[in-house]
Design a protein around this motif. Structure first.
Motif, PDB file in Angstrom:
ATOM      1  N   ALA A 207      24.822  -9.144   8.710  1.00  0.00           N
ATOM      2  CA  ALA A 207      23.876 -10.071   8.125  1.00  0.00           C
ATOM      3  C   ALA A 207      22.325  -9.218   8.014  1.00  0.00           C
ATOM      4  N   VAL A 208      22.268  -8.561   9.204  1.00  0.00           N
ATOM      5  CA  VAL A 208      20.954  -7.750   9.716  1.00  0.00           C
ATOM      6  C   VAL A 208      20.731  -6.742   8.504  1.00  0.00           C
ATOM      7  N   GLU A 209      21.772  -5.956   8.129  1.00  0.00           N
ATOM      8  CA  GLU A 209      21.681  -4.714   7.338  1.00  0.00           C
ATOM      9  C   GLU A 209      21.527  -5.143   5.915  1.00  0.00           C
ATOM     10  N   ARG A 210      22.018  -6.702   5.592  1.00  0.00           N
ATOM     11  CA  ARG A 210      22.157  -7.134   4.293  1.00  0.00           C
ATOM     12  C   ARG A 210      20.658  -7.536   4.147  1.00  0.00           C
ATOM     13  N   MET A 211      20.019  -7.999   5.230  1.00  0.00           N
ATOM     14  CA  MET A 211      18.623  -8.660   5.005  1.00  0.00           C
ATOM     15  C   MET A 211      17.678  -7.191   4.706  1.00  0.00           C
ATOM     16  N   ARG A 212      17.660  -6.275   5.423  1.00  0.00           N
ATOM     17  CA  ARG A 212      17.174  -5.178   5.404  1.00  0.00           C
ATOM     18  C   ARG A 212      17.380  -4.651   4.041  1.00  0.00           C
ATOM     19  N   TYR A 213      18.403  -4.693   3.575  1.00  0.00           N
ATOM     20  CA  TYR A 213      18.550  -4.000   2.100  1.00  0.00           C
ATOM     21  C   TYR A 213      18.013  -4.916   1.027  1.00  0.00           C
ATOM     22  N   ASN A 214      17.886  -6.122   0.991  1.00  0.00           N
ATOM     23  CA  ASN A 214      17.323  -7.280   0.218  1.00  0.00           C
ATOM     24  C   ASN A 214      15.834  -6.929   0.495  1.00  0.00           C
ATOM     25  N   GLN A 215      15.260  -6.646   1.496  1.00  0.00           N
ATOM     26  CA  GLN A 215      13.904  -6.172   1.844  1.00  0.00           C
ATOM     27  C   GLN A 215      13.491  -5.098   0.996  1.00  0.00           C
ATOM     28  N   ALA A 216      14.315  -3.815   1.400  1.00  0.00           N
ATOM     29  CA  ALA A 216      14.096  -2.836   0.387  1.00  0.00           C
ATOM     30  C   ALA A 216      14.077  -3.006  -1.210  1.00  0.00           C
ATOM     31  N   VAL A 217      15.046  -3.741  -1.452  1.00  0.00           N
ATOM     32  CA  VAL A 217      15.160  -4.045  -2.977  1.00  0.00           C
ATOM     33  C   VAL A 217      13.876  -4.785  -3.370  1.00  0.00           C
ATOM     34  N   GLN A 218      13.248  -5.616  -2.610  1.00  0.00           N
ATOM     35  CA  GLN A 218      12.303  -6.445  -3.032  1.00  0.00           C
ATOM     36  C   GLN A 218      11.059  -5.449  -3.189  1.00  0.00           C
ATOM     37  N   SER A 219      10.727  -4.634  -2.212  1.00  0.00           N
ATOM     38  CA  SER A 219       9.638  -3.542  -2.311  1.00  0.00           C
ATOM     39  C   SER A 219       9.955  -2.593  -3.383  1.00  0.00           C
ATOM     40  N   PHE A 220      11.091  -2.569  -3.593  1.00  0.00           N
ATOM     41  CA  PHE A 220      11.433  -1.382  -4.929  1.00  0.00           C
ATOM     42  C   PHE A 220      11.133  -2.188  -6.225  1.00  0.00           C
ATOM     43  N   GLN A 221      11.362  -3.518  -6.304  1.00  0.00           N
ATOM     44  CA  GLN A 221      11.341  -4.222  -7.544  1.00  0.00           C
ATOM     45  C   GLN A 221       9.788  -4.344  -7.717  1.00  0.00           C
ATOM     46  N   GLN A 222       8.702  -4.619  -6.910  1.00  0.00           N
ATOM     47  CA  GLN A 222       7.497  -4.673  -6.815  1.00  0.00           C
ATOM     48  C   GLN A 222       6.962  -3.330  -7.192  1.00  0.00           C
ATOM     49  N   GLN A 223       7.433  -2.251  -6.907  1.00  0.00           N
ATOM     50  CA  GLN A 223       6.989  -1.063  -7.377  1.00  0.00           C
ATOM     51  C   GLN A 223       7.111  -0.810  -8.820  1.00  0.00           C
ATOM     52  N   LEU A 224       8.318  -1.623  -9.357  1.00  0.00           N
ATOM     53  CA  LEU A 224       8.768  -1.178 -10.878  1.00  0.00           C
ATOM     54  C   LEU A 224       7.970  -2.158 -11.797  1.00  0.00           C
ATOM     55  N   GLN A 225       7.476  -3.236 -11.267  1.00  0.00           N
ATOM     56  CA  GLN A 225       6.685  -4.341 -12.060  1.00  0.00           C
ATOM     57  C   GLN A 225       5.105  -4.011 -12.205  1.00  0.00           C
ATOM     58  N   GLY A 226       4.647  -4.716 -13.043  1.00  0.00           N
ATOM     59  CA  GLY A 226       3.165  -4.755 -13.348  1.00  0.00           C
ATOM     60  C   GLY A 226       2.697  -3.291 -14.013  1.00  0.00           C
ATOM     61  N   PHE A 227       1.527  -3.491 -14.817  1.00  0.00           N
ATOM     62  CA  PHE A 227       0.905  -2.321 -15.280  1.00  0.00           C
ATOM     63  C   PHE A 227       0.086  -1.653 -14.317  1.00  0.00           C
ATOM     64  N   PRO A 228       0.065  -0.403 -14.375  1.00  0.00           N
ATOM     65  CA  PRO A 228       0.572   0.730 -15.226  1.00  0.00           C
ATOM     66  C   PRO A 228       1.989   1.252 -14.361  1.00  0.00           C
ATOM     67  N   ASN A 229       2.480   0.852 -13.327  1.00  0.00           N
ATOM     68  CA  ASN A 229       3.705   1.228 -12.778  1.00  0.00           C
ATOM     69  C   ASN A 229       4.721   1.221 -13.673  1.00  0.00           C
ATOM     70  N   ALA A 230       4.977   0.132 -14.347  1.00  0.00           N
ATOM     71  CA  ALA A 230       5.969  -0.148 -15.321  1.00  0.00           C
ATOM     72  C   ALA A 230       6.249   0.811 -16.366  1.00  0.00           C
ATOM     73  N   VAL A 231       4.957   1.557 -16.647  1.00  0.00           N
ATOM     74  CA  VAL A 231       5.183   2.530 -17.818  1.00  0.00           C
ATOM     75  C   VAL A 231       5.733   3.654 -17.125  1.00  0.00           C
ATOM     76  N   VAL A 232       5.428   4.229 -15.856  1.00  0.00           N
ATOM     77  CA  VAL A 232       6.079   5.280 -15.229  1.00  0.00           C
ATOM     78  C   VAL A 232       7.494   5.108 -14.887  1.00  0.00           C
ATOM     79  N   ALA A 233       7.764   3.887 -14.662  1.00  0.00           N
ATOM     80  CA  ALA A 233       9.112   3.482 -14.457  1.00  0.00           C
ATOM     81  C   ALA A 233      10.211   3.612 -15.538  1.00  0.00           C
ATOM     82  N   LYS A 234       9.724   2.990 -16.432  1.00  0.00           N
ATOM     83  CA  LYS A 234      10.212   3.066 -17.803  1.00  0.00           C
ATOM     84  C   LYS A 234      10.589   4.561 -18.178  1.00  0.00           C
ATOM     85  N   LEU A 235       9.439   5.123 -18.324  1.00  0.00           N
ATOM     86  CA  LEU A 235       9.626   6.562 -18.736  1.00  0.00           C
ATOM     87  C   LEU A 235      10.393   7.367 -18.027  1.00  0.00           C
TER      88      LEU A 235
END
Length: 247
Positions: A207-235
């Motif tokens: 349960a603890v590791e699953r929570m940490r994984y979800n937190q890491a995924v959330q931070s990663f998703q935030q890096q992928l969203q929004g301009f202009p990060n989304a452009v770099v992520a897509k390229l």
């Protein structure tokens, strides 16, 4: 060595003559003030206007030269600004790419910990089978469910297959727990008690590791969203990662 005693190679003579003729032409195209005044007198123009005309022409030439220098300075400044902007843009791209990459690495590391705990839980299956067989001779369905769940997990390759196998392990462990609660001899055995500690500890760590994984995924998703990060992520072809729900 004096110039008149130098030996000039024959192949350089044409170039020397051409350059010398240019010097002659340049000198021929120049006029002295006296020559200009004499020419003006012949043309019926008062010589006193010649210096004034010369001064005006020189002033215009000076303004033209100042304008050319201003344009050169302006171009140089904008070239410098453009170079700095390009270098800054390239630097930002690399910084953003590295930031997204680091978050992706964190997601992968967190997922590895989830897999470790899932593997730890799957490794408990043989002990569950052993305990079940030790206290019953007719629970072949439970034993089969436990063995098939472990085998499914070992053969899983994709994330979807691992999720399905994890659900099978959950169901098999739930069946074992239900069976144990209905059999007092098994429930009171030291083997079962020890297994309970193992199962509970593994579930808590998972349960603890699953929570940490979800937190890491959330931070990663935030890096992928929004301009202009989304452009770099897509390229760079970064792909979002799924969240884990409770098994």
């Amino acid at each position: 060595m004096r110039p008149d005693k130098q030996n000039i190679p024959a192949n350089e003579a044409p170039a020397i003559f051409e350059l010398a003729s240019q010097y002659v032409s340049a000198n021929l195209e120049r006029y002295s003030l006296a020559e200009l005044e004499a020419a003006a007198e012949e043309a019926g123009i008062s010589a006193k206007y010649i210096p004034q005309a010369i001064a005006e022409i020189q002033a215009k030439n000076t303004k033209k030269e100042e304008k050319r220098q201003y344009i050169r300075r302006w171009l140089s400044q904008w070239l410098l600004i453009g170079s700095i902007a390009i270098m800054g843009g390239v630097g930002w791209i690399f910084t953003t790419y590295n930031a997204i990459t680091n978050h992706k690495i964190q997601v992968e590391a967190a997922w590895a910990q989830v897999e470790n705990q899932r593997q730890r839980r799957a490794d408990l299956i043989p002990q569950l089978v052993k305990v079940t067989q030790a206290y019953t001779t007719h629970e072949s369905i439970l034993v089969t469910a436990l063995i098939e769940a472990q085998q499914a997990y070992l053969e899983a390759r994709s994330l979807e297959q691992q999720q399905d196998a994890t659900e099978k392990i959950d169901q098999a462990i739930d069946q074992f727990q239900t069976y144990a609660l209905n059999h007092s001899a098994l429930k009171s055995s030291q083997l079962y008690i020890n297994l309970q500690y193992e199962i509970t500890g593994t579930e808590n760590r998972l349960a603890v590791e699953r929570m940490r994984y979800n937190q890491a995924v959330q931070s990663f998703q935030q890096q992928l969203q929004g301009f202009p990060n989304a452009v770099v992520a897509k390229l760079s072809r970064f792909e979002s990662q799924p969240f884990l729900t409770a098994d």
